[in-house]
Motif scaffolding. Structure first.
Motif, mmCIF file in Angstrom:
data_model
loop_
_atom_site.group_PDB
_atom_site.id
_atom_site.type_symbol
_atom_site.label_atom_id
_atom_site.label_comp_id
_atom_site.label_asym_id
_atom_site.label_seq_id
_atom_site.Cartn_x
_atom_site.Cartn_y
_atom_site.Cartn_z
ATOM 1 N N SER A 73 1.036 3.787 1.829
ATOM 2 C CA SER A 73 1.550 4.244 3.113
ATOM 3 C C SER A 73 2.762 3.470 3.613
ATOM 4 C CB SER A 73 0.444 4.172 4.164
ATOM 5 O OG SER A 73 -0.121 2.890 4.149
ATOM 6 N N VAL A 74 3.066 2.329 3.034
ATOM 7 C CA VAL A 74 4.246 1.598 3.495
ATOM 8 C C VAL A 74 5.297 1.491 2.400
ATOM 9 C CG1 VAL A 74 3.153 0.240 5.295
ATOM 10 C CG2 VAL A 74 3.186 -0.626 2.974
ATOM 11 N N ALA A 131 -2.280 0.222 7.359
ATOM 12 C CA ALA A 131 -1.108 -0.552 6.929
ATOM 13 C C ALA A 131 0.082 -0.286 7.836
ATOM 14 C CB ALA A 131 -0.769 -0.209 5.485
ATOM 15 N N GLU A 132 0.273 0.983 8.192
ATOM 16 C CA GLU A 132 1.399 1.316 9.079
ATOM 17 C C GLU A 132 1.208 0.686 10.455
ATOM 18 O OE1 GLU A 132 3.077 5.630 7.596
ATOM 19 O OE2 GLU A 132 1.121 5.564 8.562
ATOM 20 N N MET A 142 9.231 3.733 7.498
ATOM 21 C CA MET A 142 8.630 4.650 8.462
ATOM 22 C C MET A 142 9.693 5.119 9.459
ATOM 23 S SD MET A 142 5.130 3.961 10.561
ATOM 24 C CE MET A 142 5.707 2.639 11.603
ATOM 25 N N ARG A 174 -1.393 6.146 25.884
ATOM 26 C CA ARG A 174 -2.042 5.075 25.113
ATOM 27 C C ARG A 174 -1.130 4.630 23.957
ATOM 28 N NH1 ARG A 174 -5.545 3.921 21.029
ATOM 29 N NH2 ARG A 174 -5.154 5.934 20.078
ATOM 30 N N GLN A 190 -6.235 -1.755 20.253
ATOM 31 C CA GLN A 190 -5.834 -0.342 20.227
ATOM 32 C C GLN A 190 -4.790 -0.123 19.143
ATOM 33 O OE1 GLN A 190 -4.758 0.850 24.204
ATOM 34 N NE2 GLN A 190 -6.908 1.236 24.665
ATOM 35 N N PHE A 191 -4.935 1.021 18.494
ATOM 36 C CA PHE A 191 -4.037 1.365 17.387
ATOM 37 C C PHE A 191 -3.501 2.771 17.577
ATOM 38 C CE2 PHE A 191 -7.053 -1.724 15.783
ATOM 39 C CZ PHE A 191 -6.221 -2.650 15.163
ATOM 40 N N LEU A 192 -2.536 3.122 16.752
ATOM 41 C CA LEU A 192 -2.067 4.511 16.729
ATOM 42 C C LEU A 192 -2.927 5.232 15.698
ATOM 43 C CD1 LEU A 192 1.818 4.083 16.946
ATOM 44 C CD2 LEU A 192 0.101 4.099 18.745
ATOM 45 N N ASP A 193 -3.793 6.096 16.201
ATOM 46 C CA ASP A 193 -4.828 6.682 15.344
ATOM 47 C C ASP A 193 -4.293 7.597 14.235
ATOM 48 O OD1 ASP A 193 -6.654 5.303 16.762
ATOM 49 O OD2 ASP A 193 -7.294 6.986 18.028
ATOM 50 N N HIS A 194 -3.078 8.103 14.394
ATOM 51 C CA HIS A 194 -2.550 9.017 13.376
ATOM 52 C C HIS A 194 -1.852 8.267 12.241
ATOM 53 C CE1 HIS A 194 0.803 8.248 16.060
ATOM 54 N NE2 HIS A 194 1.626 8.661 15.114
ATOM 55 N N LEU A 195 -1.677 6.949 12.417
ATOM 56 C CA LEU A 195 -1.046 6.156 11.353
ATOM 57 C C LEU A 195 -2.122 5.472 10.519
ATOM 58 C CD1 LEU A 195 1.896 4.351 13.238
ATOM 59 C CD2 LEU A 195 1.937 6.528 12.020
ATOM 60 N N THR A 196 -1.764 5.083 9.314
ATOM 61 C CA THR A 196 -2.720 4.345 8.484
ATOM 62 C C THR A 196 -2.839 2.919 9.008
ATOM 63 O OG1 THR A 196 -1.031 3.532 6.982
ATOM 64 C CG2 THR A 196 -2.020 5.667 6.435
ATOM 65 N N PRO A 231 0.833 -1.193 0.000
ATOM 66 C CA PRO A 231 0.000 0.000 0.000
ATOM 67 C C PRO A 231 0.878 1.256 0.000
ATOM 68 C CG PRO A 231 -0.666 -1.525 1.721
ATOM 69 C CD PRO A 231 0.598 -2.021 1.157
ATOM 70 N N LEU A 277 3.611 -2.230 12.413
ATOM 71 C CA LEU A 277 4.289 -1.675 13.588
ATOM 72 C C LEU A 277 5.218 -2.689 14.292
ATOM 73 C CD1 LEU A 277 4.221 1.174 14.638
ATOM 74 C CD2 LEU A 277 2.343 0.539 16.152
ATOM 75 N N ARG A 302 7.545 8.749 13.538
ATOM 76 C CA ARG A 302 6.189 8.694 12.971
ATOM 77 C C ARG A 302 5.198 8.153 13.994
ATOM 78 N NH1 ARG A 302 2.621 9.830 9.672
ATOM 79 N NH2 ARG A 302 2.158 7.871 8.636
ATOM 80 N N VAL A 337 0.439 0.897 23.335
ATOM 81 C CA VAL A 337 0.347 0.134 22.078
ATOM 82 C C VAL A 337 1.745 -0.263 21.608
ATOM 83 C CG1 VAL A 337 -0.290 0.266 19.633
ATOM 84 C CG2 VAL A 337 -1.832 1.194 21.364
ATOM 85 N N VAL A 385 3.407 -4.157 21.107
ATOM 86 C CA VAL A 385 3.959 -4.777 19.895
ATOM 87 C C VAL A 385 5.474 -5.009 20.002
ATOM 88 C CG1 VAL A 385 2.150 -3.905 18.389
ATOM 89 C CG2 VAL A 385 4.241 -2.576 18.674
ATOM 90 N N ASP A 414 -5.032 2.374 3.534
ATOM 91 C CA ASP A 414 -4.575 3.749 3.772
ATOM 92 C C ASP A 414 -5.521 4.552 4.659
ATOM 93 O OD1 ASP A 414 -2.208 3.474 2.312
ATOM 94 O OD2 ASP A 414 -3.320 3.686 0.425
#
Lengths: 299, 224
Positions: A9-10, B96-97, A14, A204, B88-94, A7, B101, A18, A208, A212, B130
């Protein structure tokens, strides 16, 4: 999109920072603080630089001159002046001696009394301007000779008031350095505060990242990179603004005094260019310390 | 791989469970079930070193979690694929990103280039690649969490109620993926109260079911 194509975005790698959300008031606070501090730092450096130049100039100008003041009744003044010049011409270490004219004396007094001063009517002492050689002269010996041959003469070799002036200029230089140090400390405090707020606000995000498998080192690096870049950008803008402001200050020649001679000369203009990297280094240290402390406290 | 020895966990003055012992062998597939509030999520968090036991010992990849440094915990987490109930995700990333992670934090990002598109296609999120997480539905988030958990080919997958927000068809696909991972030698532990999912899994993989109830962990029989 093909199943095998990455995609958009990748497509590119990164960068670590970011993972830190880009917006928030801490971002603006860091940039603004860095810009303001850099602006002030440029002025502090200009002050230090100007003070240094002033001290050198006073030292150079006053070190090789002396003044003889002859106070005598009007009918004796010419004779005593001639006697004094004879003594000075035969004194080792004196390059030249010259009696100042009444016009020159008036010019010296003009800043205090105005142009209409009737010098001839005033009991103004006769001034003799002395220029010394590099080796200088024996002031004590000359005073003893003058006391015998020119009783109304008082020798002023400028040491009495030259030293405090140079000391004052030196102190101004120290104040300039102190101001830069205080500015750096203030910036460190502000960046630390902003970093701590950002870390707390992004708890938060940190959770996260830890989930990971991000190590504290990775998280610290991400925040440090973000804040260092912000510090660098803000300081670069502040330095540019500060340099422009200093550039448009009236120069020495325009007004001739110290406060208006604030600025840089020659390669001195390169000194403020060290401000942005220095600010970035301060931001780097402050954020790293704050991040390590905050992450240790977060379970 | 993972061992719990006489583990107890107290919370809010009371003991949630005690004397829990368990060994997850490499390549095994387990379900953890039990009534709500029995401590399934807490047990999963003990297994990922998010919590430390009040008593007893949890050994993760040969190391007691109580003796692990922060770096050790981070290293262990990189070997585990975690799927939480509240993804939970990082809301500012897409999306795919977010999915890649685990590779980014492990410095394995270049590996993502090839397989991320394939993985997103597999979980049915190609079109959303995206998009930012806040614009995703609950089911999409759950599938994204699954993709994120498995992208780094973890040795162990811990999934806490992974089918809570997805439909039956997607639950089946998720189960199939986890069974595939298990066939590739990965260890899988799924905490769920969805007995239909457990029954469906029997056709795909030889799974052992553990039941946590009244503070004790027991092996459940075929009567589930």
């Amino acid at each position: 999109m093909s199943i095998l194509s990455a995609p958009r975005s990748v497509a590119a790698e990164m960068p670590p920072d970011r993972v830190v959300p880009p917006s928030g008031f801490t971002a603006q606070l860091t940039v603004l603080a860095a810009a303001a501090m850099a602006f002030l730092a440029v002025f502090a450096l200009a002050l230090g630089s100007a003070a240094g130049r002033l001290a050198e100039r006073w030292d150079a100008e006053l070190a090789r001159t002396a003044t003889l003041r002859i106070s005598a009744p009007p009918d004796q003044i010419a004779a005593q002046t001639e006697a004094a010049l004879r003594v000075l011409q035969t004194t080792p270490g004196i390059a030249s001696a010259r009696a100042m004219t009444s016009a020159e004396a008036q010019a010296l007094l003009q800043p205090w009394f105005g142009p209409d001063l009737p010098v001839a009517l005033l009991p103004i002492p006769q001034l003799v301007e002395i220029t010394t050689t590099d080796a200088g002269f024996d002031a004590t010996g000359l005073r003893a000779r003058l006391q015998g041959e020119v009783p109304g003469a008082v020798l002023d070799d400028h040491t009495r008031w030259r030293a405090p002036l140079i000391a004052a200029a030196g102190r101004l230089r120290v104040f300039g350095g102190l101001a830069v140090a205080l500015i750096a400390l203030s910036m460190a405090a502000m960046v630390t505060l902003a970093a701590q707020v950002a870390l707390a606000a992004n708890e938060r995000v940190i959770r996260v990242l830890r989930q990971v498998g991000a190590s504290d080192r990775y998280i610290t690096r991400a925040f440090v990179r973000r804040f260092t870049l912000r510090g660098l950008a803000g300081a670069a803008a502040g330095t540019a603004a500060g340099l422009l402001a200093v550039l448009f200050l009236p120069g020495d020649d325009a007004a001739g005094g110290f406060p208006t001679g604030l600025g840089f000369q020659g390669t001195g203009w390169l000194i403020p260019l060290a401000v942005p990297p220095f600010a970035a280094a301060v931001a780097w240290i402050a954020t790293r310390t704050a991040a390590r402390r905050s992450l240790r406290a977060m379970t | 791989m993972i061992e719990l020895r006489k583990v107890a966990y107290s919370y809010g003055g009371g003991e949630l469970f005690a004397e829990v012992s368990l060994a997850l062998q490499p390549g095994s597939f387990h379900f953890l079930t039990g009534p709500s509030g029995a401590g399934k999520t807490t047990l999963m968090r003990l297994l990922s070193a998010e919590l430390l036991p009040t008593r007893g010992e949890v050994t993760l990849f040969g190391q007691p979690t109580g003796a692990m440094s922060r770096d050790d915990v981070a290293g262990a987490r990189r070997r585990i694929g975690l799927i939480h109930q509240d993804c939970q995700f990082l809301d500012h990333l897409t999306l795919a990103e977010n999915v890649m992670l685990p590779l980014a934090v492990a410095g394995r990002q270049p590996e993502a280039q090839g397989n991320i598109a394939e993985l997103l296609a597999w979980v049915g999120l190609t079109r959303q690649a995206d998009q930012k997480p806040p614009s995703l539905s609950g089911g999409e988030r759950q599938r994204a969490a699954l993709a994120r958990a498995v992208i780094g080919s973890p040795e162990l997958v811990l999934a806490d109620e992974p089918t809570g927000n997805i439909d039956w068809e997607m639950s089946q696909r998720l189960l199939t993926l986890l069974a595939e991972l298990n066939r590739m030698g990965r260890t899988v532990l799924i905490a769920t109260h969805d007995l239909n999912l457990i029954r469906a899994a029997r056709a795909l993989v030889p799974a052992r079911t553990l039941r946590l109830a009244q503070g004790r962990l027991v092996t459940a029989g075929a009567d589930l």
